[in-house]
Design an enzyme around this catalytic site. Structure first.
Site, PDB file in Angstrom:
ATOM      1  CB  ILE B  91     -35.564 -20.200  35.530  1.00 20.37           C
ATOM      2  CG1 ILE B  91     -34.341 -20.114  36.162  1.00 20.37           C
ATOM      3  CG2 ILE B  91     -35.749 -18.733  34.848  1.00 20.37           C
ATOM      4  CD1 ILE B  91     -33.037 -20.222  35.523  1.00 20.37           C
ATOM      5  CB  CYS B  92     -41.310 -19.305  35.241  1.00 22.00           C
ATOM      6  SG  CYS B  92     -42.768 -18.993  34.155  1.00 22.00           S
ATOM      7  CG  LEU B  93     -36.699 -16.954  30.164  1.00 25.44           C
ATOM      8  CD1 LEU B  93     -37.485 -15.257  30.404  1.00 25.44           C
ATOM      9  CD2 LEU B  93     -35.322 -16.632  30.264  1.00 25.44           C
TER      10      LEU B  93
END
Ligand SMILES: [Zn+2]
Ligand SMILES: [Zn+2]
Ligand SMILES: [Zn+2]
Lengths: 84, 199
Positions: B91-93
Site C-alpha cells: 500500500i502507498c499511503l
C-alpha cells in the site's frame, strides 16, 4: 432546610488537568505512569506542548527521538515545543 | 515484544471491537497470535465506488517499536487500485510511512484505508499500470476494479463481458489469474493481452 452556597474555594483537585484523560502515545491513563515505569507520580511526569497536548514525558521523548524529520506533536502535527 | 507496544495493541484491539464501525460491519480486526504482533484486518468496500459490497482482508504486523513506528499493513485480497499493488498488495499511503503519528491507532489506519478506496491518489501510485488506466480510461478502470471486487472480494456486481474474455483466454490454455491480469493491464484488448502473455 435549604443551604445556599455563598462562596466556593477550590483547595485542590486530584485529577490531572489535560486535554484528555489518557496519553495519546501509550494510551494509559494520566493517573497511571507510562508502561515503562512502575510507580505513578514524579517518576513519570506529564509534559505539555505549546499546542496544549499532554503526554507522559517518557512517551513524548521516545516519539521525538524516533521521528527522523521534524519534531511534530503526534496528536495535531504542529511543531512540538515544550511549554515552559 | 516491547512493553508499550503489547499493552497498546491490547487496548486498541478492545477499542476497535467495541467501535461503532464494527457494529455496522465497516471494519473488523482479529488476532492471529497471542502476542498481539500479528493481526488480520477487514474493511468493507465503500459505497459509490467500484469496491462497493466487497470485503477486503489485510495483513497487519506490529513492529517492536510500535507506536513510534507505523504498523506494516498490506492487502491479502487482490484489488485493482492505483495506490495498492495488484501483485503484492503493498500500500502507498502516507500515514503508513512518513506521516505516521504515535497517536494514530489501528482503528484510524483501517478507516484511512477505507477512505483510500474512496479517493485514490493516482499521482502517487503504488501500481503504475493501474494508475495510468485510472487517469486515461476512467470507465475501463471502474469496470476492471468492479470485476476484481466480484472475483476476489465477494463483491455483488458481475461484469459478464469481462468474465467472458477471461474464459476465452483460459480456453487458450492460460491460467485464470494471469489471464485476468494481462487483460486488465491491456485495457481488455484480447489481442494485446495474448501478446502480453506470450512475451
Ligand atoms: Zn504515555
Ligand atoms: Zn514513564
Ligand atoms: Zn498537539
Amino acid at each position: 432546610m435549604k443551604v445556599k452556597i455563598k462562596s466556593w474555594t477550590a483547595v485542590g483537585t486530584w485529577e490531572w488537568v489535560s486535554n484528555d484523560d489518557t496519553c495519546g502515545i501509550c494510551r494509559m491513563s494520566f493517573e497511571a505512569c507510562c508502561p515503562d515505569c512502575r510507580t505513578p507520580g514524579d517518576d513519570c511526569p506529564l509534559v505539555w506542548g505549546e499546542c496544549t497536548h499532554c503526554f507522559h514525558i517518557h512517551c513524548i521523548v521516545k516519539w521525538l527521538q524516533s521521528s527522523q524529520q521534524q519534531q511534530l506533536c503526534p496528536m495535531c502535527r504542529q511543531e512540538w515545543k515544550f511549554k515552559e | 515484544m516491547a512493553n508499550i507496544a503489547a499493552q497498546r495493541i491490547q487496548r486498541e484491539f478492545r477499542e476497535v471491537i467495541k467501535s461503532e464501525e464494527v457494529a455496522k460491519c465497516h471494519i473488523k480486526l482479529e488476532l492471529k497470535n497471542d502476542e498481539y504482533t500479528e493481526l488480520k484486518g477487514e474493511i468493507a468496500g465503500p459505497p459509490d465506488t467500484p469496491y462497493d459490497g466487497g470485503v477486503f482482508q489485510l495483513d497487519i504486523i506490529i513492529p517492536e517499536t510500535y507506536p513510534f513506528n507505523p504498523p506494516k499493513v498490506k492487502f491479502i485480497t487482490k484489488i485493482w487500485h492505483p495506490n495498492i499493488s495488484s501483485v503484492t498488495g503493498a500500500i502507498c499511503l502516507d500515514i503508513l510511512k512518513d506521516q505516521w503519528a504515535a497517536a494514530m491507532t489501528l482503528r484510524t489506519v483501517l478507516l484511512s484505508l477505507q477512505a483510500l478506496l474512496s479517493a485514490a491518489e493516482p499521482d502517487d501510485p503504488q501500481d503504475a499500470v493501474v494508475a495510468r488506466q485510472y487517469k486515461e480510461q476512467q470507465s475501463v478502470f471502474r469496470q476492471t476494479a468492479k470485476h476484481w471486487t466480484y472475483i476476489y472480494a465477494k463483491g455483488p456486481h458481475r461484469e459478464a463481458e469481462l468474465e467472458a474474455k477471461v474464459s476465452q483466454l483460459r480456453g487458450m490454455g492460460f491460467e485464470e489469474h494471469k489471464a485476468r491480469v494481462a487483460l486488465s493491464t491491456c485495457d481488455w484488448n484480447i489481442q494485446r493481452a495474448t501478446d502480453h502473455l506470450i512475451s
